[in-house]
Design a protein around this motif. Structure first.
Motif, mmCIF file in Angstrom:
data_model
loop_
_atom_site.group_PDB
_atom_site.id
_atom_site.type_symbol
_atom_site.label_atom_id
_atom_site.label_comp_id
_atom_site.label_asym_id
_atom_site.label_seq_id
_atom_site.Cartn_x
_atom_site.Cartn_y
_atom_site.Cartn_z
ATOM 1 N N ARG A 1 36.169 28.295 56.461
ATOM 2 C CA ARG A 1 35.103 29.161 56.371
ATOM 3 C C ARG A 1 35.368 30.540 56.211
ATOM 4 N N ALA A 2 36.144 30.838 57.063
ATOM 5 C CA ALA A 2 36.489 32.484 57.161
ATOM 6 C C ALA A 2 37.163 32.724 55.586
ATOM 7 N N GLU A 3 38.163 32.084 55.215
ATOM 8 C CA GLU A 3 38.829 32.390 53.786
ATOM 9 C C GLU A 3 37.603 32.564 52.917
ATOM 10 N N PHE A 4 36.504 31.459 53.004
ATOM 11 C CA PHE A 4 35.414 31.706 52.208
ATOM 12 C C PHE A 4 34.950 32.999 52.051
ATOM 13 N N PHE A 5 34.619 33.695 53.136
ATOM 14 C CA PHE A 5 33.749 34.739 53.251
ATOM 15 C C PHE A 5 34.635 36.087 52.720
ATOM 16 N N THR A 6 36.035 35.809 53.023
ATOM 17 C CA THR A 6 36.869 36.868 52.174
ATOM 18 C C THR A 6 36.751 36.615 50.761
ATOM 19 N N TRP A 7 36.830 35.389 50.172
ATOM 20 C CA TRP A 7 36.553 35.318 48.819
ATOM 21 C C TRP A 7 35.426 35.741 48.260
ATOM 22 N N LYS A 8 34.370 35.681 49.042
ATOM 23 C CA LYS A 8 32.865 36.210 48.703
ATOM 24 C C LYS A 8 32.813 37.647 48.399
ATOM 25 N N GLN A 9 33.564 38.112 49.589
ATOM 26 C CA GLN A 9 33.627 39.678 49.519
ATOM 27 C C GLN A 9 34.316 40.321 48.345
ATOM 28 N N ARG A 10 35.612 39.465 48.165
ATOM 29 C CA ARG A 10 36.405 39.945 46.996
ATOM 30 C C ARG A 10 35.609 39.716 45.832
ATOM 31 N N HIS A 11 35.111 38.728 45.441
ATOM 32 C CA HIS A 11 34.347 38.372 44.190
ATOM 33 C C HIS A 11 33.084 39.298 43.981
ATOM 34 N N ASP A 12 32.477 39.956 45.137
ATOM 35 C CA ASP A 12 31.171 40.769 45.061
ATOM 36 C C ASP A 12 32.103 42.271 44.565
ATOM 37 N N ALA A 13 33.282 42.412 45.213
ATOM 38 C CA ALA A 13 33.637 43.840 44.628
ATOM 39 C C ALA A 13 34.318 43.730 43.243
ATOM 40 N N ALA A 14 35.027 42.558 42.879
ATOM 41 C CA ALA A 14 35.298 42.281 41.517
ATOM 42 C C ALA A 14 34.041 42.465 40.610
ATOM 43 N N SER A 15 32.952 41.824 40.987
ATOM 44 C CA SER A 15 31.821 41.724 40.043
ATOM 45 C C SER A 15 31.263 43.277 39.758
ATOM 46 N N ALA A 16 31.398 43.875 40.833
ATOM 47 C CA ALA A 16 30.948 45.245 40.990
ATOM 48 C C ALA A 16 31.602 46.208 40.117
ATOM 49 N N LYS A 17 32.918 45.924 40.025
ATOM 50 C CA LYS A 17 33.794 46.684 39.215
ATOM 51 C C LYS A 17 33.547 46.188 37.586
ATOM 52 N N ASN A 18 33.346 44.927 37.456
ATOM 53 C CA ASN A 18 32.871 44.363 36.123
ATOM 54 C C ASN A 18 31.520 45.043 35.783
ATOM 55 N N ASP A 19 30.574 45.161 36.525
ATOM 56 C CA ASP A 19 29.344 45.700 36.167
ATOM 57 C C ASP A 19 29.634 47.304 35.935
ATOM 58 N N GLY A 20 30.404 47.811 36.518
ATOM 59 C CA GLY A 20 30.882 49.277 36.349
ATOM 60 C C GLY A 20 31.671 49.559 34.927
#
Lengths: 437, 318
Positions: free
Chosen positions: A337-356
């Motif tokens: 579960r902890a790893e999942f939240f890490t994943w989610k955090q990284r996903h959000d960061a990556a998708s912010a980069k993509n949107d930028g």
């Protein structure tokens, strides 16, 4: 021909009537009836317990492993699709590991399908799903290889083939695999139901036999004024012992089977759904980069699947898996579960980069080779879930085995005690008969 | 797969490239001036005649300007990145190089030229791949600043978006497997299942005249048609000849059948109100026609379409 049967029946009933008219005759008839009753009770007990045992064995050796297989087939297929998309995103830099993983997924799926075909049993639905998957899998693999061949020649046709292949996987193969998995899960439930069904017929007949024996002994006592008939007392004891043994065995088996369900099969199903949701989220994450903004369907799928897994406000699938997990596996699921939240955090960061507009950075953060990619977090999470699954599988096996074996002796005991009970009847009534000579 | 193996035979490939070459020679012969086109098109397809209403000349666009103070251009400058809607499936126009993962092609070069002119750096671009049927929507909802994606300027589309001057001339043609042995579009389509991209010019062409097609299959992208055609699920594909030759270049077992049913200029689509951006892009195109267009053509399209007569001339509103 017509006159013969009435004459024979008349002679038979006549003999019965004559036998019943004398005291020794009545005793002989009673002995016969009691022997039939105790043997019938023994046979019924043996049969019902055997049926339960077979159902328990079915859970242990067939339906539960098959339901695991079906879930594994689904996971292998979905993982193959995700991996093919990763390979595409990595373009010329596709490492050998990605290719191997894809091939491993396909090999795994086809091996499991062979097993599933062998155990599909008499369900025509399951057989047809397995054979459809067997037919479609090589077609899918062919499409992916065509995509690769075109890719290698530098043709965008490769990407079009990959989209088509993925579409086939998502809309044809995976729904069939889902049906197979649902069917196998239902079969586990049904077999658990059979394995835990109470042997009411044996209980009722056992009580009737015991009461008949008591009544007969009371009648005999009134007629003969002898308090104890050792043979009949032995018979009574044997019948009661069978009943007690049966009840104890069934209770022990039920509790073990319930445990195998609570610490094994149930948590495993919860883990399976969590892992499948995770895979769907991962596929959506990759395909969103493949689509490169041409559709929001994958971003929506990510949101849906990742919210199913867990959000900050709700426990989600991972929460359910954690709540159900037995002692040893709980920590693994918590780590996942902890790893999942890490994943989610990284996903959000990556998708912010993509949107930028920084597609390359988003790509690197998703499928790159660095240690901080979403790929790495996803793998770590899935490894933890797999570890938890291993613990739960072991728990399931040991509990289900003791559930199956708890009533194993009851069958033998019911047989031996029934023979002893019958011998008791013959011995006891034989003594009374001897007094008439 | 036998088809994949056959594709590698280079003799067949060379033959495949010859056909589109002759076809597009005739297409570019038409592309000289608006007059030639308007007289030629109705002769080929009378059904198209009503579209060419005298009130609308699709090739006419606003006069070029270097002014960058308008709201649309300054918004891009403030953001520091140009958001361009492109395709990654149009071979040689906008496609992803599988070896590098980078988007490349004739349309992509054009976007880089616009970014260089407005932002001073050809790489200050965020590419968004847009499905054929989402092109107008992407502009209208402001998801992209412009669309450079083999988009034909039509009077219908001018109701929703604004276009730059034309930067290429194309027309609808049909792709069929060589084994079909078709020699005309009518023969290629009669009683067949025909594939088109959703919201493409080919789709509206077939809407106005089925050309004998028995069934029409609609997909997201013209290249998906080639996949379906290779898998035997459709018999023919109607698409722009510029893209059709891209299909033939990727699969030597198919051929392009002509002549063009339509004559369509490609333009860069922008928001209807963004006149300042259209004018600025028209200035970029005016320069690009002098310097850049030919090099890009030779790099991406020359090998497939043959030598060109140069870019179509700019046609400005009064």
């Amino acid at each position: 021909m017509p006159p013969a049967p009435p004459r024979r029946r008349a002679r038979w009933t006549e003999r019965l009537r004559r036998a019943a008219s004398t005291a020794p005759g009545r005793l002989r008839l009673s002995a016969l009836a009691l022997v039939v009753l105790v043997l019938a009770f023994g046979a019924l007990t043996g049969w019902q317990v055997t049926t339960r045992n077979q159902a328990a064995d079915q859970v242990l050796s067939s339906s539960q492993p098959l339901s695991q297989n079906a879930a594994e087939i689904y996971r292998s297929l979905a993982d193959a699709d995700t991996t093919a998309a990763s390979g595409f995103l990595l373009a010329g830099n596709e490492p050998a590991a990605v290719r191997q993983r894809y091939q491993g997924d396909l090999a795994n799926a086809s091996q499991l399908l062979t097993q599933a075909a062998a155990h599909a049993g008499d369900s025509t639905d399951a057989q047809s799903w397995v054979s459809q998957l067997n037919q479609q899998l090589p077609v899918y693999a062919g499409l992916v290889e065509t995509a690769r061949a075109n890719d290698r020649q530098g043709l965008p046709l490769g990407a079009a083939y990959l989209r088509y292949a993925s579409d086939q996987m998502q809309n044809t193969l995976l729904p069939i695999a889902q049906k197979l998995s649902d069917y196998e899960t239902a079969r586990v439930d049904r077999d658990y139901g059979d394995a835990q069904s109470a042997p009411w017929a044996a209980y009722v007949l056992g009580a009737l036999v015991a009461l008949t024996l008591l009544w007969f002994q009371v009648v005999l006592f009134r007629r003969t004024n002898r308090v104890f008939n050792l043979g009949l007392l032995g018979t009574t004891a044997a019948v009661v012992a069978t009943l007690v043994w049966l009840t104890a065995g069934v209770t022990a088996a039920d509790s073990a089977l319930s445990r195998s369900r609570a610490t094994g099969a149930g948590p495993l199903q919860a883990l399976d759904s969590a892992r499948i949701d995770a895979l769907q989220a991962r596929t959506a994450e990759n395909l969103n980069l493949v689509a490169r903004g041409s559709t929001t369907a994958y971003a929506d799928q990510w949101t849906k699947s990742s919210n199913l897994l867990a959000t900050t406000t709700s426990a989600g699938q991972l929460g359910v898996a954690q709540r159900l997990a037995p002692g040893g596996a709980g920590q693994d699921v918590a780590d996942a579960r902890a790893e999942f939240f890490t994943w989610k955090q990284r996903h959000d960061a990556a998708s912010a980069k993509n949107d930028g507009g920084d597609y390359q950075s988003a790509l690197d953060a998703t499928v790159g080779s660095g240690p901080d990619t979403t790929e790495q977090a996803y793998q770590a999470m899935d490894a933890k879930l797999a570890q938890a699954a291993d613990v739960e599988k072991a728990d399931f096996l040991s509990a289900a085995k003791s559930g199956r074996d708890a009533t194993g002796l009851v069958v033998v005991a019911a047989g031996v005690l029934a023979v002893l009970a019958a011998a008791g009847v013959l011995a006891g009534i034989g003594r009374r008969l001897a007094e008439y000579r | 797969m036998a088809r994949t193996r056959r594709r590698i035979r280079s003799g067949v490939l060379a033959a495949a490239l010859l056909v589109p070459l002759t076809l597009t020679m005739s297409a570019s012969a038409q592309s000289g001036t608006g007059e030639v086109r308007t007289t030629a098109a109705p002769a080929l397809t009378p059904a198209l005649a009503p579209e060419a209403t005298p009130a609308c000349d699709p090739t006419k666009s606003v006069r070029p300007s270097l002014d960058e103070s308008g709201p649309a251009v300054s918004a891009i400058k403030r953001r520091g990145v140009l958001i361009a809607g492109v395709d990654q499936n149009s071979y040689r126009w906008g496609f992803r190089d599988p070896a590098t993962g980078q988007l490349e092609g004739f349309d992509i070069d054009l976007v880089h030229a616009v970014a260089k002119a407005i932002l001073g750096d050809p790489n200050k671009v965020q590419f968004k791949t847009v499905p054929t049927d989402q092109r107008i929507n992407a502009i209208k909802s402001g998801q992209v600043d412009l669309i450079a994606r083999t988009m034909s300027i039509t009077c219908d589309r001018l109701n929703d978006v604004a276009f730059s001057t034309a930067y290429f001339e194309a027309g609808q043609q049909v792709v069929v497997p060589r084994s079909a042995k078709a020699t005309s579009i009518g023969q290629a389509l009669k009683g067949k299942t025909v594939c088109v991209a959703d919201s493409s010019t080919a789709q509206s062409e077939l809407k106005s005249d089925q050309h004998g097609a028995a069934k029409i299959t609609v997909v997201g992208n013209q290249l998906d048609c080639l996949v379906l055609m290779q898998l035997g699920q459709v018999d023919a594909t109607m698409t722009d000849n510029a893209l059709a030759v891209g299909q033939a270049a990727q699969d030597p077992t198919v051929q392009v059948i002509g002549p063009s049913l339509t004559a369509e200029p490609y333009g860069i689509a922008m928001a209807k109100g963004a006149t300042d951006l259209v004018a600025r892009v028209n200035q970029v195109l005016a320069d690009y026609r002098q310097n850049g267009w030919q090099a890009s053509y030779d790099k991406w399209l020359g090998p497939y379409l043959g030598p060109s007569n140069g870019p179509p001339p700019a046609n400005y509103l009064p």
